[in-house]
Design a protein around this motif. Structure first.
Motif, short mmCIF file in Angstrom:
data_model
loop_
_atom_site.label_atom_id
_atom_site.label_comp_id
_atom_site.label_asym_id
_atom_site.label_seq_id
_atom_site.Cartn_x
_atom_site.Cartn_y
_atom_site.Cartn_z
N GLY A 5 -17.68 30.40 -14.33
CA GLY A 5 -16.00 29.41 -14.25
C GLY A 5 -15.99 28.77 -12.51
N GLY A 6 -16.06 29.67 -11.59
CA GLY A 6 -16.17 28.83 -10.30
C GLY A 6 -17.37 28.19 -10.21
N ALA A 24 -10.90 23.47 -15.34
CA ALA A 24 -11.42 24.63 -15.77
C ALA A 24 -10.64 26.03 -16.12
N ILE A 25 -11.33 26.39 -16.86
CA ILE A 25 -10.30 27.75 -17.84
C ILE A 25 -10.96 28.97 -17.40
N GLY A 26 -10.80 30.20 -16.73
CA GLY A 26 -11.54 30.06 -16.14
C GLY A 26 -12.10 30.35 -15.15
N LEU A 45 -16.44 28.67 -3.62
CA LEU A 45 -17.24 27.05 -3.36
C LEU A 45 -17.80 26.40 -1.68
N ALA A 46 -16.99 28.22 -0.77
CA ALA A 46 -18.43 28.30 0.20
C ALA A 46 -19.75 28.29 0.79
N ASN A 47 -20.16 29.63 -0.22
CA ASN A 47 -21.75 29.35 -1.03
C ASN A 47 -22.06 28.24 -1.23
N ALA A 48 -21.11 27.46 -2.81
CA ALA A 48 -21.81 26.17 -3.08
C ALA A 48 -22.00 25.17 -1.77
#
Length: 493
Positions: A17-18, A10-12, A48-51
Protein backbone atom coordinates in the motif's frame (compact mmCIF):
# COMPACT_ATOMS: atom_id res chain seq x y z
CA UNK A 1 -7.27 12.86 -18.88
CA UNK A 2 -9.64 10.23 -20.28
CA UNK A 3 -9.47 8.14 -17.12
CA UNK A 4 -10.82 10.99 -15.00
CA UNK A 5 -8.67 10.22 -11.95
CA UNK A 6 -7.63 13.29 -9.98
CA UNK A 7 -7.55 11.82 -6.48
CA UNK A 8 -6.75 8.34 -5.18
CA UNK A 9 -7.35 6.56 -1.88
CA UNK A 10 -5.19 3.83 -0.38
CA UNK A 11 -6.66 1.43 2.15
CA UNK A 12 -3.58 -0.02 3.80
CA UNK A 13 -0.19 1.70 3.83
CA UNK A 14 2.28 -1.12 4.45
CA UNK A 15 4.89 -2.42 2.02
CA UNK A 16 2.50 -2.71 -0.93
CA UNK A 17 0.00 0.00 0.00
CA UNK A 18 2.82 2.40 0.81
CA UNK A 19 4.41 1.66 -2.55
CA UNK A 20 1.15 2.54 -4.29
CA UNK A 21 0.92 5.77 -2.31
CA UNK A 22 4.48 6.75 -3.23
CA UNK A 23 3.91 6.07 -6.95
CA UNK A 24 0.69 8.10 -6.99
CA UNK A 25 2.16 11.03 -5.02
CA UNK A 26 5.33 11.26 -7.10
CA UNK A 27 3.22 11.34 -10.25
CA UNK A 28 1.26 14.31 -8.91
CA UNK A 29 -1.85 12.46 -7.68
CA UNK A 30 -3.41 13.44 -4.33
CA UNK A 31 -3.77 10.41 -2.04
CA UNK A 32 -5.97 9.85 1.01
CA UNK A 33 -4.73 7.01 3.25
CA UNK A 34 -6.46 4.84 5.81
CA UNK A 35 -4.26 2.52 7.88
CA UNK A 36 -5.00 1.75 11.55
CA UNK A 37 -1.40 0.74 12.28
CA UNK A 38 -0.06 3.01 15.06
CA UNK A 39 3.19 3.56 13.11
CA UNK A 40 1.49 4.10 9.75
CA UNK A 41 2.71 7.68 9.29
CA UNK A 42 6.30 6.80 10.11
CA UNK A 43 6.31 3.75 7.83
CA UNK A 44 4.74 5.74 5.02
CA UNK A 45 7.24 8.59 5.39
CA UNK A 46 10.16 6.14 5.19
CA UNK A 47 8.77 4.40 2.11
CA UNK A 48 8.15 7.76 0.46
CA UNK A 49 11.68 8.92 1.29
CA UNK A 50 13.13 5.84 -0.39
CA UNK A 51 10.83 6.33 -3.39
CA UNK A 52 11.86 10.00 -3.79
CA UNK A 53 15.51 8.94 -3.57
CA UNK A 54 14.98 6.30 -6.26
CA UNK A 55 13.10 8.66 -8.60
CA UNK A 56 15.84 11.28 -8.27
CA UNK A 57 18.34 8.65 -9.44
CA UNK A 58 16.13 7.17 -12.15
CA UNK A 59 14.42 10.17 -13.76
CA UNK A 60 16.23 12.92 -15.64
CA UNK A 61 13.23 15.30 -15.87
CA UNK A 62 12.29 17.52 -12.92
CA UNK A 63 10.00 15.56 -10.58
CA UNK A 64 7.51 18.41 -10.49
CA UNK A 65 4.94 19.04 -7.79
CA UNK A 66 3.99 16.03 -5.70
CA UNK A 67 0.43 15.13 -4.86
CA UNK A 68 -0.93 15.91 -1.41
CA UNK A 69 -0.88 13.15 1.20
CA UNK A 70 -3.59 13.00 3.87
CA UNK A 71 -4.28 10.43 6.59
CA UNK A 72 -7.81 9.60 7.74
CA UNK A 73 -9.31 7.85 10.75
CA UNK A 74 -11.97 5.98 8.80
CA UNK A 75 -12.28 4.27 5.44
CA UNK A 76 -15.32 6.41 4.71
CA UNK A 77 -13.35 9.66 5.04
CA UNK A 78 -10.48 8.32 2.94
CA UNK A 79 -12.57 7.18 -0.05
CA UNK A 80 -15.42 9.69 -0.21
CA UNK A 81 -13.76 11.96 -2.79
CA UNK A 82 -11.52 9.40 -4.49
CA UNK A 83 -11.74 8.56 -8.18
CA UNK A 84 -9.48 5.51 -7.78
CA UNK A 85 -9.30 3.33 -4.65
CA UNK A 86 -6.58 0.75 -4.02
CA UNK A 87 -7.13 -1.89 -1.34
CA UNK A 88 -3.94 -3.39 0.14
CA UNK A 89 -5.08 -5.05 3.37
CA UNK A 90 -3.89 -8.48 4.63
CA UNK A 91 -4.63 -11.55 2.48
CA UNK A 92 -7.74 -12.70 4.35
CA UNK A 93 -10.98 -12.83 2.42
CA UNK A 94 -13.14 -11.91 5.42
CA UNK A 95 -11.10 -8.76 6.02
CA UNK A 96 -11.25 -7.80 2.36
CA UNK A 97 -15.03 -8.30 2.22
CA UNK A 98 -15.46 -6.07 5.29
CA UNK A 99 -13.26 -3.39 3.74
CA UNK A 100 -15.09 -3.49 0.40
CA UNK A 101 -18.44 -3.11 2.20
CA UNK A 102 -17.15 0.03 3.94
CA UNK A 103 -15.73 1.38 0.69
CA UNK A 104 -18.98 0.80 -1.19
CA UNK A 105 -20.99 2.58 1.49
CA UNK A 106 -19.22 5.89 0.84
CA UNK A 107 -17.33 5.79 -2.47
CA UNK A 108 -18.75 8.02 -5.15
CA UNK A 109 -20.42 6.60 -8.21
CA UNK A 110 -17.95 5.56 -10.87
CA UNK A 111 -14.99 5.26 -8.51
CA UNK A 112 -12.62 2.48 -9.55
CA UNK A 113 -11.81 -0.09 -6.82
CA UNK A 114 -8.67 -2.16 -7.33
CA UNK A 115 -7.33 -4.86 -5.02
CA UNK A 116 -3.64 -5.63 -4.55
CA UNK A 117 -4.43 -9.27 -3.77
CA UNK A 118 -1.74 -11.66 -4.93
CA UNK A 119 -3.91 -14.77 -4.75
CA UNK A 120 -7.67 -14.20 -4.67
CA UNK A 121 -9.73 -14.15 -7.85
CA UNK A 122 -11.93 -11.11 -8.51
CA UNK A 123 -15.08 -13.27 -8.32
CA UNK A 124 -14.11 -14.12 -4.73
CA UNK A 125 -13.61 -10.45 -3.92
CA UNK A 126 -16.93 -9.50 -5.53
CA UNK A 127 -18.91 -12.11 -3.58
CA UNK A 128 -21.56 -10.35 -1.50
CA UNK A 129 -20.73 -6.87 -2.82
CA UNK A 130 -23.55 -4.44 -3.63
CA UNK A 131 -21.68 -3.20 -6.68
CA UNK A 132 -19.46 -6.11 -7.77
CA UNK A 133 -18.90 -4.49 -11.16
CA UNK A 134 -16.68 -1.87 -9.49
CA UNK A 135 -14.24 -4.32 -7.89
CA UNK A 136 -11.30 -5.81 -9.80
CA UNK A 137 -7.78 -7.08 -9.17
CA UNK A 138 -4.87 -4.67 -9.69
CA UNK A 139 -1.95 -6.76 -8.46
CA UNK A 140 1.43 -4.94 -8.38
CA UNK A 141 4.97 -6.03 -7.50
CA UNK A 142 7.25 -4.75 -4.79
CA UNK A 143 8.55 -2.04 -4.91
CA UNK A 144 5.36 -0.70 -6.44
CA UNK A 145 6.88 2.74 -7.05
CA UNK A 146 9.58 1.25 -9.32
CA UNK A 147 8.33 -1.97 -10.93
CA UNK A 148 5.88 -1.21 -13.76
CA UNK A 149 3.92 -4.49 -13.91
CA UNK A 150 0.34 -4.54 -12.60
CA UNK A 151 -1.94 -7.52 -13.32
CA UNK A 152 -5.53 -6.48 -14.05
CA UNK A 153 -8.12 -9.23 -13.61
CA UNK A 154 -11.87 -8.88 -14.06
CA UNK A 155 -15.00 -11.02 -14.24
CA UNK A 156 -18.02 -10.87 -16.50
CA UNK A 157 -19.62 -8.55 -13.96
CA UNK A 158 -17.00 -5.86 -14.57
CA UNK A 159 -17.55 -3.17 -17.17
CA UNK A 160 -14.65 -3.51 -19.68
CA UNK A 161 -14.67 0.29 -20.10
CA UNK A 162 -14.01 0.69 -16.36
CA UNK A 163 -10.98 -1.59 -16.66
CA UNK A 164 -9.82 0.43 -19.66
CA UNK A 165 -10.06 3.56 -17.50
CA UNK A 166 -8.05 1.86 -14.77
CA UNK A 167 -5.42 0.76 -17.30
CA UNK A 168 -5.20 4.29 -18.72
CA UNK A 169 -4.70 5.77 -15.26
CA UNK A 170 -2.10 3.20 -14.23
CA UNK A 171 -0.24 3.68 -17.51
CA UNK A 172 -0.12 7.42 -16.88
CA UNK A 173 1.60 6.87 -13.53
CA UNK A 174 4.26 4.77 -15.24
CA UNK A 175 2.91 1.23 -14.93
CA UNK A 176 2.55 -1.60 -17.45
CA UNK A 177 -0.97 -3.06 -17.12
CA UNK A 178 -1.24 -6.74 -18.03
CA UNK A 179 -4.82 -7.84 -18.69
CA UNK A 180 -5.20 -11.42 -17.44
CA UNK A 181 -7.47 -13.20 -19.93
CA UNK A 182 -9.20 -15.47 -17.39
CA UNK A 183 -9.32 -15.29 -13.63
CA UNK A 184 -7.17 -17.89 -11.91
CA UNK A 185 -5.74 -18.32 -8.42
CA UNK A 186 -2.54 -16.23 -8.01
CA UNK A 187 -3.02 -14.71 -11.48
CA UNK A 188 0.06 -15.14 -13.74
CA UNK A 189 3.35 -13.93 -12.26
CA UNK A 190 2.89 -15.31 -8.75
CA UNK A 191 2.31 -18.77 -10.13
CA UNK A 192 5.85 -18.70 -11.48
CA UNK A 193 7.16 -17.33 -8.19
CA UNK A 194 5.32 -20.04 -6.31
CA UNK A 195 6.95 -22.73 -8.47
CA UNK A 196 10.45 -21.35 -7.83
CA UNK A 197 9.65 -20.89 -4.12
CA UNK A 198 8.53 -24.53 -3.74
CA UNK A 199 11.64 -25.84 -5.45
CA UNK A 200 13.77 -23.59 -3.25
CA UNK A 201 12.16 -25.02 -0.10
CA UNK A 202 13.05 -28.55 -1.21
CA UNK A 203 16.65 -27.60 -2.03
CA UNK A 204 17.06 -26.17 1.49
CA UNK A 205 15.26 -29.05 3.23
CA UNK A 206 17.34 -31.65 1.38
CA UNK A 207 20.56 -29.85 2.29
CA UNK A 208 21.48 -29.12 -1.33
CA UNK A 209 21.70 -25.33 -1.10
CA UNK A 210 21.36 -22.43 1.35
CA UNK A 211 19.18 -19.35 0.92
CA UNK A 212 22.21 -17.36 -0.26
CA UNK A 213 23.29 -20.00 -2.79
CA UNK A 214 19.79 -20.18 -4.24
CA UNK A 215 19.65 -16.38 -4.50
CA UNK A 216 23.08 -16.38 -6.18
CA UNK A 217 21.86 -18.90 -8.75
CA UNK A 218 19.07 -16.49 -9.64
CA UNK A 219 20.77 -13.10 -9.47
CA UNK A 220 24.00 -14.13 -11.21
CA UNK A 221 22.29 -16.31 -13.79
CA UNK A 222 18.83 -16.60 -15.27
CA UNK A 223 17.45 -13.69 -13.21
CA UNK A 224 19.47 -11.29 -15.36
CA UNK A 225 18.02 -12.85 -18.51
CA UNK A 226 14.48 -12.81 -17.16
CA UNK A 227 14.81 -9.17 -16.12
CA UNK A 228 15.00 -8.00 -19.71
CA UNK A 229 13.68 -10.84 -21.89
CA UNK A 230 11.30 -12.98 -19.87
CA UNK A 231 10.92 -16.75 -20.18
CA UNK A 232 9.88 -17.63 -23.72
CA UNK A 233 11.99 -15.04 -25.51
CA UNK A 234 15.00 -16.24 -23.49
CA UNK A 235 14.37 -19.80 -24.64
CA UNK A 236 13.83 -18.65 -28.21
CA UNK A 237 17.34 -17.21 -28.16
CA UNK A 238 18.60 -20.44 -26.56
CA UNK A 239 17.29 -22.28 -29.62
CA UNK A 240 19.84 -20.47 -31.78
CA UNK A 241 19.11 -19.68 -35.41
CA UNK A 242 16.49 -22.44 -35.54
CA UNK A 243 14.51 -20.62 -32.84
CA UNK A 244 11.83 -21.92 -30.47
CA UNK A 245 11.02 -25.09 -32.40
CA UNK A 246 14.62 -26.26 -32.09
CA UNK A 247 14.70 -25.39 -28.40
CA UNK A 248 11.55 -27.40 -27.67
CA UNK A 249 12.79 -30.33 -29.74
CA UNK A 250 16.10 -30.30 -27.85
CA UNK A 251 14.91 -29.67 -24.31
CA UNK A 252 11.25 -30.70 -24.40
CA UNK A 253 11.99 -34.31 -23.35
CA UNK A 254 13.44 -32.95 -20.09
CA UNK A 255 9.89 -32.16 -18.96
CA UNK A 256 9.29 -35.87 -18.44
CA UNK A 257 12.38 -36.24 -16.25
CA UNK A 258 11.93 -36.10 -12.43
CA UNK A 259 14.01 -32.92 -12.02
CA UNK A 260 11.65 -30.86 -9.90
CA UNK A 261 9.14 -31.45 -7.13
CA UNK A 262 6.64 -28.85 -8.28
CA UNK A 263 3.67 -31.15 -7.64
CA UNK A 264 4.71 -31.50 -4.02
CA UNK A 265 5.84 -29.17 -1.25
CA UNK A 266 7.78 -29.92 1.94
CA UNK A 267 5.94 -29.50 5.21
CA UNK A 268 6.91 -26.21 6.79
CA UNK A 269 7.93 -27.70 10.10
CA UNK A 270 9.40 -25.56 12.89
CA UNK A 271 12.77 -27.08 12.07
CA UNK A 272 12.61 -26.10 8.38
CA UNK A 273 11.34 -22.60 9.18
CA UNK A 274 14.18 -22.12 11.67
CA UNK A 275 16.72 -23.39 9.14
CA UNK A 276 15.51 -20.94 6.49
CA UNK A 277 15.33 -18.02 8.93
CA UNK A 278 18.83 -18.68 10.28
CA UNK A 279 20.35 -18.90 6.81
CA UNK A 280 18.56 -15.72 5.79
CA UNK A 281 19.88 -13.89 8.88
CA UNK A 282 23.42 -15.01 8.05
CA UNK A 283 22.93 -13.88 4.47
CA UNK A 284 21.40 -10.44 5.01
CA UNK A 285 21.17 -9.71 8.75
CA UNK A 286 23.94 -7.10 8.63
CA UNK A 287 21.59 -4.74 6.78
CA UNK A 288 18.43 -3.06 8.03
CA UNK A 289 15.27 -3.43 5.96
CA UNK A 290 15.52 0.19 4.82
CA UNK A 291 19.13 -0.38 3.73
CA UNK A 292 18.13 -3.48 1.78
CA UNK A 293 15.32 -1.51 0.15
CA UNK A 294 17.75 1.20 -0.96
CA UNK A 295 20.24 -1.38 -2.29
CA UNK A 296 17.36 -3.04 -4.18
CA UNK A 297 16.14 0.30 -5.51
CA UNK A 298 19.62 1.31 -6.72
CA UNK A 299 19.99 -1.98 -8.56
CA UNK A 300 16.54 -1.67 -10.14
CA UNK A 301 17.19 1.92 -11.18
CA UNK A 302 20.38 0.83 -12.93
CA UNK A 303 18.62 -2.01 -14.75
CA UNK A 304 15.69 0.20 -15.73
CA UNK A 305 18.02 2.92 -17.01
CA UNK A 306 19.97 0.37 -19.06
CA UNK A 307 16.73 -0.99 -20.53
CA UNK A 308 15.59 2.56 -21.32
CA UNK A 309 18.85 3.25 -23.16
CA UNK A 310 18.07 0.25 -25.37
CA UNK A 311 14.34 1.12 -25.63
CA UNK A 312 13.57 -2.38 -24.37
CA UNK A 313 11.01 -3.98 -22.04
CA UNK A 314 10.36 -2.11 -18.81
CA UNK A 315 12.67 0.63 -20.11
CA UNK A 316 9.95 1.63 -22.56
CA UNK A 317 7.57 2.24 -19.64
CA UNK A 318 10.25 4.36 -17.96
CA UNK A 319 10.82 6.34 -21.17
CA UNK A 320 7.11 7.10 -21.49
CA UNK A 321 7.00 8.04 -17.81
CA UNK A 322 9.93 10.43 -18.24
CA UNK A 323 8.24 12.09 -21.22
CA UNK A 324 5.16 12.74 -19.08
CA UNK A 325 7.35 14.23 -16.33
CA UNK A 326 9.03 16.53 -18.87
CA UNK A 327 5.65 17.60 -20.24
CA UNK A 328 4.28 18.30 -16.74
CA UNK A 329 7.42 20.11 -15.61
CA UNK A 330 7.24 22.59 -18.46
CA UNK A 331 3.47 22.75 -18.99
CA UNK A 332 3.32 26.14 -17.27
CA UNK A 333 5.79 27.63 -19.73
CA UNK A 334 3.16 27.46 -22.47
CA UNK A 335 1.26 30.24 -20.65
CA UNK A 336 4.26 32.58 -20.64
CA UNK A 337 3.71 35.69 -22.73
CA UNK A 338 6.31 36.87 -25.23
CA UNK A 339 7.19 40.48 -24.39
CA UNK A 340 9.23 42.83 -26.53
CA UNK A 341 12.72 43.38 -25.18
CA UNK A 342 12.42 40.83 -22.36
CA UNK A 343 13.90 37.33 -22.05
CA UNK A 344 11.55 34.40 -21.52
CA UNK A 345 11.13 33.13 -17.97
CA UNK A 346 10.23 29.49 -18.59
CA UNK A 347 11.81 27.42 -15.85
CA UNK A 348 12.65 27.55 -12.14
CA UNK A 349 14.10 24.92 -9.85
CA UNK A 350 15.65 24.42 -6.43
CA UNK A 351 19.07 22.94 -5.67
CA UNK A 352 18.49 19.55 -4.06
CA UNK A 353 20.68 18.07 -1.35
CA UNK A 354 21.98 15.34 -3.65
CA UNK A 355 23.11 17.95 -6.21
CA UNK A 356 26.02 19.22 -4.13
CA UNK A 357 29.57 17.92 -3.71
CA UNK A 358 31.77 17.52 -0.62
CA UNK A 359 32.19 21.31 -0.49
CA UNK A 360 28.45 21.79 -0.33
CA UNK A 361 28.36 23.39 -3.82
CA UNK A 362 26.32 22.30 -6.83
CA UNK A 363 28.32 19.99 -9.10
CA UNK A 364 29.19 20.74 -12.73
CA UNK A 365 26.84 18.00 -13.89
CA UNK A 366 23.90 19.66 -12.16
CA UNK A 367 24.69 23.05 -13.72
CA UNK A 368 24.40 21.34 -17.09
CA UNK A 369 21.20 19.59 -16.02
CA UNK A 370 19.57 22.88 -15.00
CA UNK A 371 20.52 24.43 -18.34
CA UNK A 372 19.29 21.33 -20.21
CA UNK A 373 15.97 21.50 -18.37
CA UNK A 374 15.75 25.15 -19.42
CA UNK A 375 16.37 24.14 -23.03
CA UNK A 376 13.62 21.51 -22.77
CA UNK A 377 11.26 24.18 -21.47
CA UNK A 378 12.16 26.42 -24.42
CA UNK A 379 11.65 23.62 -26.95
CA UNK A 380 8.24 22.76 -25.53
CA UNK A 381 7.40 26.47 -25.52
CA UNK A 382 8.10 26.79 -29.25
CA UNK A 383 5.92 23.77 -30.03
CA UNK A 384 8.29 20.80 -30.08
CA UNK A 385 5.91 18.56 -28.17
CA UNK A 386 5.08 14.87 -28.54
CA UNK A 387 2.78 15.58 -31.49
CA UNK A 388 5.61 17.35 -33.31
CA UNK A 389 8.11 14.57 -32.52
CA UNK A 390 5.72 11.93 -33.84
CA UNK A 391 6.13 13.56 -37.25
CA UNK A 392 9.77 12.42 -37.13
CA UNK A 393 11.04 15.91 -36.31
CA UNK A 394 13.12 17.07 -33.36
CA UNK A 395 15.72 19.58 -32.24
CA UNK A 396 19.13 18.49 -30.92
CA UNK A 397 21.78 20.45 -29.04
CA UNK A 398 25.01 20.38 -31.08
CA UNK A 399 27.17 22.85 -29.15
CA UNK A 400 27.16 24.21 -25.58
CA UNK A 401 29.24 26.83 -23.76
CA UNK A 402 28.78 27.10 -19.96
CA UNK A 403 30.12 29.88 -17.77
CA UNK A 404 30.20 29.14 -14.02
CA UNK A 405 29.82 32.52 -12.32
CA UNK A 406 28.78 31.79 -8.72
CA UNK A 407 28.56 28.86 -6.37
CA UNK A 408 25.17 27.33 -5.56
CA UNK A 409 24.27 25.60 -2.31
CA UNK A 410 21.50 23.19 -1.40
CA UNK A 411 18.11 24.85 -1.05
CA UNK A 412 18.81 27.80 -3.34
CA UNK A 413 16.03 28.66 -5.80
CA UNK A 414 17.18 29.23 -9.38
CA UNK A 415 15.33 30.93 -12.22
CA UNK A 416 16.30 30.73 -15.90
CA UNK A 417 15.91 33.62 -18.34
CA UNK A 418 16.15 32.62 -21.99
CA UNK A 419 16.71 34.73 -25.08
CA UNK A 420 16.94 33.86 -28.76
CA UNK A 421 20.24 35.20 -30.11
CA UNK A 422 19.88 34.02 -33.69
CA UNK A 423 18.21 31.61 -36.09
CA UNK A 424 18.04 30.30 -39.63
CA UNK A 425 15.78 27.66 -41.17
CA UNK A 426 17.60 24.78 -39.45
CA UNK A 427 19.36 26.29 -36.42
CA UNK A 428 18.58 28.16 -33.23
CA UNK A 429 21.10 29.95 -31.02
CA UNK A 430 19.83 30.52 -27.49
CA UNK A 431 21.25 31.88 -24.25
CA UNK A 432 20.18 30.97 -20.72
CA UNK A 433 21.07 33.14 -17.75
CA UNK A 434 20.49 31.44 -14.39
CA UNK A 435 19.79 33.76 -11.46
CA UNK A 436 19.51 33.05 -7.74
CA UNK A 437 16.91 34.59 -5.44
CA UNK A 438 19.16 37.61 -4.85
CA UNK A 439 19.16 38.30 -8.58
CA UNK A 440 22.80 37.34 -9.05
CA UNK A 441 23.84 35.45 -12.17
CA UNK A 442 24.90 31.94 -11.16
CA UNK A 443 25.81 30.65 -14.60
CA UNK A 444 25.10 31.14 -18.28
CA UNK A 445 24.66 28.58 -21.01
CA UNK A 446 24.86 29.30 -24.72
CA UNK A 447 23.53 26.57 -27.00
CA UNK A 448 23.41 25.91 -30.73
CA UNK A 449 20.39 23.77 -31.61
CA UNK A 450 19.89 21.87 -34.87
CA UNK A 451 16.53 20.85 -36.30
CA UNK A 452 16.60 17.26 -37.60
CA UNK A 453 14.56 14.61 -39.34
CA UNK A 454 15.01 11.75 -36.84
CA UNK A 455 13.94 9.05 -39.30
CA UNK A 456 16.52 10.08 -41.91
CA UNK A 457 19.18 11.24 -39.41
CA UNK A 458 19.82 14.55 -41.17
CA UNK A 459 19.26 18.25 -40.62
CA UNK A 460 16.12 19.73 -42.16
CA UNK A 461 14.13 23.01 -42.06
CA UNK A 462 11.84 23.66 -39.12
CA UNK A 463 8.11 23.38 -39.70
CA UNK A 464 4.96 24.93 -38.24
CA UNK A 465 4.05 25.49 -35.42
CA UNK A 466 7.71 25.76 -34.38
CA UNK A 467 8.55 28.23 -37.15
CA UNK A 468 5.64 30.51 -36.21
CA UNK A 469 6.58 30.68 -32.55
CA UNK A 470 10.29 31.17 -33.33
CA UNK A 471 9.48 34.12 -35.62
CA UNK A 472 7.44 35.74 -32.86
CA UNK A 473 10.24 35.32 -30.31
CA UNK A 474 12.87 36.59 -32.79
CA UNK A 475 10.92 39.81 -33.31
CA UNK A 476 10.49 40.31 -29.56
CA UNK A 477 14.15 39.61 -28.77
CA UNK A 478 15.65 41.52 -31.66
CA UNK A 479 16.21 44.63 -29.58
CA UNK A 480 17.64 43.00 -26.44
CA UNK A 481 21.15 42.83 -27.79
CA UNK A 482 23.87 40.21 -27.37
CA UNK A 483 26.02 40.23 -24.20
CA UNK A 484 29.76 40.60 -24.68
CA UNK A 485 30.51 37.09 -23.43
CA UNK A 486 28.18 35.38 -25.93
CA UNK A 487 30.01 33.52 -28.68
CA UNK A 488 33.32 33.85 -26.88
CA UNK A 489 35.48 30.73 -26.67
CA UNK A 490 37.38 29.70 -23.58
CA UNK A 491 40.19 32.15 -22.99
CA UNK A 492 43.69 30.93 -23.66
CA UNK A 493 46.30 30.96 -20.93
Amino acid sequence: MAHGVKKAAAIGGGVIGGGWVARFLLNGIDVAVYDPHPEAKRIMSEILANAERAYAKMLLPPLGEMGTLTFHDTIADAVKDADYIQESVPERLDIKHKVFAEIEATAKKGALIGSSTSGYKPSELQDGAKHPERIFVAHPFNPVYLLPLVELVRTEKNDPKALDRAAAFLTEVGMKPLHVRKEIDAHIADRFLEAVWREGLWLIKDGIATTEEIDDAIRFGFGLRWAQMGLFETYRVAGGEAGMRHFIAQFGPCLSWPWTKLMDVPELTDELVEMIATQSDEQSGKYTIRELERIRDDNLVGILQALKANDWGAGQSLKEMENRFYAKAHAGSAKTEIEDGKPLQLYSTQVRGDWVDYNGHMTEFRYLQVLADGTDAFLIFIGMDETYRKRGLSIYTVETHIRHVRECKAGEKLTLYTRLLGKDEKRLRILHEVLNEAGDVVCTGEHMLLHVNTEEARACPMESPVTDRVETIARAHGGIGTPEFAGRPIRTI
